[in-house]
Enzyme design. Structure first.
Site, PDB file in Angstrom:
ATOM      1  N   ASP A  46    -130.958  52.496   9.570  1.00 17.15           N
ATOM      2  CA  ASP A  46    -129.592  52.446  10.101  1.00 17.15           C
ATOM      3  C   ASP A  46    -129.142  50.987  10.233  1.00 17.15           C
ATOM      4  OD1 ASP A  46    -129.279  55.190  10.251  1.00 17.15           O
ATOM      5  OD2 ASP A  46    -130.157  55.316  12.247  1.00 17.15           O
ATOM      6  N   GLU A 118    -120.877  49.874  18.064  1.00 19.53           N
ATOM      7  CA  GLU A 118    -120.315  49.492  19.357  1.00 19.53           C
ATOM      8  C   GLU A 118    -119.686  48.114  19.301  1.00 19.53           C
ATOM      9  OE1 GLU A 118    -124.083  49.659  19.537  1.00 19.53           O
ATOM     10  OE2 GLU A 118    -123.945  47.620  18.796  1.00 19.53           O
TER      11      GLU A 118
HETATM   12  P1  NAP Z   1    -131.485  46.398  14.045  1.00 19.74           P
HETATM   13  O1  NAP Z   1    -132.894  45.989  13.919  1.00 19.74           O
HETATM   14  O2  NAP Z   1    -130.630  46.476  12.840  1.00 19.74           O
HETATM   15  O3  NAP Z   1    -131.395  47.787  14.812  1.00 19.74           O
HETATM   16  C1  NAP Z   1    -132.139  47.997  15.983  1.00 19.74           C
HETATM   17  C2  NAP Z   1    -132.611  49.433  16.006  1.00 19.74           C
HETATM   18  O4  NAP Z   1    -131.485  50.287  16.262  1.00 19.74           O
HETATM   19  C3  NAP Z   1    -133.239  49.896  14.686  1.00 19.74           C
HETATM   20  O5  NAP Z   1    -134.389  50.657  14.985  1.00 19.74           O
HETATM   21  C4  NAP Z   1    -132.157  50.763  14.066  1.00 19.74           C
HETATM   22  O6  NAP Z   1    -132.664  51.816  13.253  1.00 19.74           O
HETATM   23  C5  NAP Z   1    -131.525  51.365  15.309  1.00 19.74           C
HETATM   24  N1  NAP Z   1    -130.159  51.841  15.136  1.00 19.74           N
HETATM   25  C6  NAP Z   1    -129.079  51.208  14.612  1.00 19.74           C
HETATM   26  N2  NAP Z   1    -128.001  51.983  14.680  1.00 19.74           N
HETATM   27  C7  NAP Z   1    -128.397  53.158  15.249  1.00 19.74           C
HETATM   28  C8  NAP Z   1    -127.728  54.351  15.583  1.00 19.74           C
HETATM   29  N3  NAP Z   1    -126.414  54.518  15.377  1.00 19.74           N
HETATM   30  N4  NAP Z   1    -128.454  55.349  16.168  1.00 19.74           N
HETATM   31  C9  NAP Z   1    -129.771  55.205  16.410  1.00 19.74           C
HETATM   32  N5  NAP Z   1    -130.469  54.091  16.124  1.00 19.74           N
HETATM   33  C10 NAP Z   1    -129.777  53.077  15.544  1.00 19.74           C
HETATM   34  O7  NAP Z   1    -130.844  45.447  15.166  1.00 19.74           O
HETATM   35  P2  NAP Z   1    -129.548  44.520  15.251  1.00 19.74           P
HETATM   36  O8  NAP Z   1    -129.134  44.055  13.888  1.00 19.74           O
HETATM   37  O9  NAP Z   1    -129.791  43.513  16.286  1.00 19.74           O
HETATM   38  O10 NAP Z   1    -128.413  45.475  15.841  1.00 19.74           O
HETATM   39  C11 NAP Z   1    -127.978  46.616  15.213  1.00 19.74           C
HETATM   40  C12 NAP Z   1    -127.809  47.702  16.236  1.00 19.74           C
HETATM   41  O11 NAP Z   1    -128.983  47.796  17.011  1.00 19.74           O
HETATM   42  C13 NAP Z   1    -126.682  47.448  17.244  1.00 19.74           C
HETATM   43  O12 NAP Z   1    -125.476  48.008  16.779  1.00 19.74           O
HETATM   44  C14 NAP Z   1    -127.174  48.141  18.509  1.00 19.74           C
HETATM   45  O13 NAP Z   1    -126.637  49.417  18.683  1.00 19.74           O
HETATM   46  C15 NAP Z   1    -128.681  48.285  18.303  1.00 19.74           C
HETATM   47  N6  NAP Z   1    -129.318  47.512  19.355  1.00 19.74           N
HETATM   48  C16 NAP Z   1    -129.898  48.211  20.364  1.00 19.74           C
HETATM   49  C17 NAP Z   1    -130.436  47.524  21.449  1.00 19.74           C
HETATM   50  C18 NAP Z   1    -131.040  48.315  22.535  1.00 19.74           C
HETATM   51  O14 NAP Z   1    -131.111  49.546  22.400  1.00 19.74           O
HETATM   52  N7  NAP Z   1    -131.451  47.682  23.621  1.00 19.74           N
HETATM   53  C19 NAP Z   1    -130.406  46.148  21.499  1.00 19.74           C
HETATM   54  C20 NAP Z   1    -129.829  45.466  20.442  1.00 19.74           C
HETATM   55  C21 NAP Z   1    -129.260  46.176  19.366  1.00 19.74           C
HETATM   56  P3  NAP Z   1    -133.440  51.580  11.869  1.00 19.74           P
HETATM   57  O15 NAP Z   1    -134.852  51.321  12.259  1.00 19.74           O
HETATM   58  O16 NAP Z   1    -133.245  52.883  11.159  1.00 19.74           O
HETATM   59  O17 NAP Z   1    -132.794  50.412  11.174  1.00 19.74           O
END
Ligand code: NAP
Length: 256
Positions: A46, A118
């Site tokens: 994702d 988001e």
């Molecule tokens: P990233 O490594 O691209 O993503 C972080 C994790 O979030 C990965 O495991 C990814 O899945 C998963 N993910 C992304 N979109 C998702 C969705 N709609 N539903 C369920 N899981 C999802 O990290 P990044 O580039 O920093 O940020 C990308 C996204 O990660 C942000 O939009 C945010 O929503 C999420 N994120 C979450 C947190 C948290 O939960 N504390 C913190 C920072 C960012 P895959 O392994 O399949 O790529």
């Protein structure tokens, strides 16, 4: 002639899969075009899908995205690596449906950012005080690290880590969540996530956003001299191709 490009996660497994997709598409008469192709094939997770969408933000009217996951089932992808043949057959036979997902936007008056999962404002350097207005009406004063607004699609991402609800596919809503809100005898905001109509307009007003950043998916931008942030659904939409229907709850179950 239809054109395509492939964006992969850059690990070995994803690269091998990308090469196989390229070979099949080229033999079927498709032309690789890294400019503005008709279809962007996404090989990875994702996170890779989000990256791909952000690469084509200015061309969303033209480009469609079609994803295969090199891990578990994703929220943006309906096929796993072992299902490559079915993934390609559905595309080549035209047996794919298009689903459209709107992007949220956040504006500080000068800059506009778009988020598929988001948009948010966060301040790691000091307590951020924010007056929250919903559709022009004052709602509350928030104190804490920040506030995040997610789409339905993003409800399983950062929003979920903040205690937000998982929102079933197809619902036209957005969700406002607190990031580490302060709640004690002196200060109190609602504390729980709020689900709003997709048409809602959220204004976040602060006399001081020094040290804060606004974010959209994986991009962030420092704020300077800003007093008002405006969040709403944008006119931009992501067009995703789906080769088959996967139940939302089956997807959820496979991931959590
Ligand atoms: P990233 O490594 O691209 O993503 C972080 C994790 O979030 C990965 O495991 C990814 O899945 C998963 N993910 C992304 N979109 C998702 C969705 N709609 N539903 C369920 N899981 C999802 O990290 P990044 O580039 O920093 O940020 C990308 C996204 O990660 C942000 O939009 C945010 O929503 C999420 N994120 C979450 C947190 C948290 O939960 N504390 C913190 C920072 C960012 P895959 O392994 O399949 O790529």
């Amino acid at each position: 002639m239809s054109t395509y490009t492939i964006i992969d996660r850059q690990d070995e497994g994803s690269r091998i899969l990308a090469d196989k997709i390229r070979e099949t598409l080229n033999s079927a008469g498709y032309r690789e075009d890294t400019g503005v192709p008709d279809t962007v094939f996404v090989v990875g997770g994702d996170g890779t899908f989000l990256y791909a969408v952000h690469q084509y933000l200015e061309h969303l009217d033209h480009v469609r995205f079609y994803g295969i996951h090199t891990g578990t089932l994703g929220f943006f992808t309906d096929y796993r690596e072992s299902e490559l043949d079915a993934f390609l057959a559905a595309f080549l036979e035209g047996d794919v449906k298009e689903s459209v997902y709107p992007l949220l936007q956040i504006s500080d008056g000068r800059n506009l950012m778009y988020g598929l999962n988001e948009v948010r404002v966060e301040n790691m350097t000091k307590t951020q005080v924010i007056d929250v207005y919903i559709n022009g009406t004052f709602f509350e004063t928030f104190r804490g690290t920040g506030l995040l607004v997610s789409t339905q699609l993003g409800s399983t991402a950062y929003s979920r880590s903040l205690g937000g609800a998982v929102i079933e596919e197809g619902l036209d809503v957005i969700q406002l969540c607190e990031v580490a809100g302060i709640h004690h005898i002196k200060y109190r905001s609602l504390g729980s996530p709020v689900i709003l109509h997709g048409t809602a307009v959220i204004e976040l007003r602060s006399g001081n956003y020094e040290g804060a950043v606004i974010g959209a998916d994986s991009s962030v931008l420092s704020l300077n001299d800003t007093e008002v942030l405006t969040i709403r659904m944008s006119d931009r939409k992501v067009r995703m191709l789906k080769g088959r229907d996967v139940s939302y709850f089956r997807r959820l179950q496979s991931l959590f």
